[in-house]
Scaffold this active site. Structure first.
Site, PDB file in Angstrom:
ATOM      1  N   ASP A 212       0.933  -1.139   0.053  1.00 25.00           N
ATOM      2  CA  ASP A 212      -0.219  -0.104   0.013  1.00 25.00           C
ATOM      3  C   ASP A 212       0.854   1.321   0.025  1.00 25.00           C
ATOM      4  O   ASP A 212       1.953   1.127   0.240  1.00 25.00           O
ATOM      5  CB  ASP A 212      -0.798  -0.087   1.107  1.00 25.00           C
TER       6      ASP A 212
ATOM      7  N   ASP B 265      -7.758  -7.662   0.839  1.00 22.82           N
ATOM      8  CA  ASP B 265      -6.805  -7.761   1.876  1.00 22.82           C
ATOM      9  C   ASP B 265      -7.664  -7.233   3.152  1.00 22.82           C
ATOM     10  O   ASP B 265      -8.404  -6.455   3.175  1.00 22.82           O
ATOM     11  CB  ASP B 265      -5.678  -7.148   1.703  1.00 22.82           C
TER      12      ASP B 265
HETATM   13  C1  BHB Z   1      -1.838  -4.177   4.406  1.00 24.84           C
HETATM   14  N1  BHB Z   1      -3.174  -3.515   4.463  1.00 24.84           N
HETATM   15  C2  BHB Z   1      -3.742  -3.476   5.837  1.00 24.84           C
HETATM   16  C3  BHB Z   1      -3.107  -2.381   3.687  1.00 24.84           C
HETATM   17  C4  BHB Z   1      -3.771  -2.153   2.435  1.00 24.84           C
HETATM   18  S1  BHB Z   1      -5.352  -2.053   2.576  1.00 24.84           S
HETATM   19  C5  BHB Z   1      -5.542  -0.536   3.566  1.00 24.84           C
HETATM   20  C6  BHB Z   1      -6.617   0.590   3.101  1.00 24.84           C
HETATM   21  C7  BHB Z   1      -7.933  -0.101   3.773  1.00 24.84           C
HETATM   22  C8  BHB Z   1      -9.064   0.690   3.366  1.00 24.84           C
HETATM   23  N2  BHB Z   1     -10.066   0.419   4.082  1.00 24.84           N
HETATM   24  C9  BHB Z   1      -9.019   1.773   2.427  1.00 24.84           C
HETATM   25  C10 BHB Z   1      -7.870   2.098   1.837  1.00 24.84           C
HETATM   26  C11 BHB Z   1      -7.818   3.364   1.142  1.00 24.84           C
HETATM   27  O1  BHB Z   1      -8.635   3.928   0.779  1.00 24.84           O
HETATM   28  N3  BHB Z   1      -6.632   3.667   0.567  1.00 24.84           N
HETATM   29  C12 BHB Z   1      -5.426   3.025   0.723  1.00 24.84           C
HETATM   30  N4  BHB Z   1      -4.267   3.410   0.249  1.00 24.84           N
HETATM   31  N5  BHB Z   1      -5.581   1.902   1.523  1.00 24.84           N
HETATM   32  C13 BHB Z   1      -6.858   1.421   2.238  1.00 24.84           C
END
Ligand code: BHB
Length: 376
Positions: free
Chosen positions: A92, A271
């Protein structure tokens, strides 16, 4: 990065496909275990992660940038080398983690300033430098720098935030397309649809994101506290606009029921921290419903954790033993429960894929949704 559709359900928008990456092929629908700091919490031996046939793991720009830091990751030759995982990795972009992990942060046109949750040091993330950071981490799939709007949020805030996310996306694309991969294999950038829970903003954002014509598209701004019906309504609006021939990644989702309902709405990738976070608290997802293993009723239940599961720990350990470990806060308890939940999530999406291919997905999904919500 090539995506091939293999089957499409007739009674829903569910699809089965294959996404080819430099580190192996991903069969969709897919659930991606969250490996925040370069490891899947409490399941640190990757052989174990392989044991649950995880096809791809997630990393986090925010965490990895702060610790171990970019110089270590660059010297290691990227995250794959550093954590000895030769499968696909998705990272991310860091904006969401800044929003969810730090108090002191400022969102400006240039980017986001924040203080590290580790040592309070000051940092600035911009669309350009998070592209450079994800180049150094070396993930196969990297995410655009976006603002994930909170829930609820005013229409005017959502619209202003959306326009900035689109301007940031242009800066990400310009930076990404003008730099090379550092380690000799292809990386790809997914843009992220925003628009909170407003239909017209979601339509506008989906059209802008689709117009960049990238290898895959993500849907953000959901699973942030909105009711499930709002999540499904926004997902439906967006998947009606995103291109059919590209994978769709719904970020941060969700419960087993959320996953099945969103597969039926045309989502391919998921995820969520839920399987591992809830596991540490003793919440087990099973084919027959949800077990709170700390409950008194399992105290002397010497049946296997899940008889129908083909995971070794589900066979050799009993409910009574796992209850004891979780109540005693033994690390082994977190490991067994995390492995169990990850295995269940991966089993669920694999079953969905098989049902989509043999044309029986919709009825199976309706039956599973009734069972999965039950408390055992
Ligand atoms: C490793 N994971 C927990 C991270 C990937 S998911 C994180 C994540 C979760 C949610 N709900 C919304 C968003 C969003 O709107 N933008 C980004 N960049 N990441 C998001």
């Amino acid at each position: 990065m090539k995506f091939t559709l293999q089957a499409e359900d007739i009674a829903s928008k569910a699809r089965a496909g294959v996404l080819e990456t430099a580190h192996g092929n991903i069969q969709t629908p897919i659930f991606m275990p969250v490996g925040t700091a370069g490891t899947v919490k409490a399941v640190h031996q990757h052989e174990l992660v392989e044991d649950i046939q995880a096809q791809i793991i997630l990393g986090n720009t925010y965490h990895l940038y702060l610790r171990p830091g970019l110089d270590v990751l660059h010297k290691a030759g990227g995250l794959h080398k550093f954590n000895h995982w030769d499968g696909p990795i998705l990272t991310d972009s860091g904006g969401y983690q800044v929003y969810s992990l730090t108090e002191v942060r400022k969102i400006r046109e240039e980017g986001v300033t924040f203080r590290s949750h580790i040592d309070g040091s000051k940092h600035l993330f911009t669309p350009e430098n998070v592209m450079d950071t994800q180049r150094i981490i070396g993930a196969d799939i990297i995410m655009a720098f976006d603002e994930c709007t909170p829930y609820p949020c005013e229409y005017s805030y959502a619209r202003k935030s959306l326009d900035m996310t689109h301007r940031w996306l242009k800066r990400c694309v310009d930076r990404f397309d003008s730099t090379e991969s550092l380690y000799g294999y292809e990386q790809t950038l997914f843009p992220i649809v925003q628009g909170s829970v407003y239909k017209d903003l979601r339509e506008k954002s989906a059209e802008v994101i689709a117009s960049f014509n990238r290898d895959g598209n993500a849907i953000g701004g959901l699973s942030v506290g909105e009711p499930a019906e709002e999540m499904y309504a926004m997902t439906e609006v967006v998947t009606n606009i995103l291109p059919q021939d590209k994978p769709r990644y719904l970020m941060g989702v969700g419960t087993p029921i959320n996953i099945l309902e969103n597969i039926a709405l045309g989502i391919d990738m998921f995820d969520c921290v839920m399987p591992t976070r809830n596991a540490r608290n003793g919440m087990l997802f099973t084919q027959n419903g949800i077990i709170n293993i700390k409950n008194e009723k399992w105290k002397a239940d010497f049946s296997p954790i899940e008889a129908e599961s083909d995971l070794l720990v589900d066979q050799i350990h009993t409910k009574a033993y796992l209850r004891h470990l979780i109540r005693s806060q033994e690390i082994l308890g977190a490991q067994i429960a995390s492995l169990h939940n990850l295995h269940f999530y991966l089993w669920l999406v694999k079953q969905a894929r098989e049902k989509i291919i043999d044309g029986t997905f919709y009825d199976w999904k309706e039956k599973m949704v009734k069972v999965l919500g039950q408390r055992l």
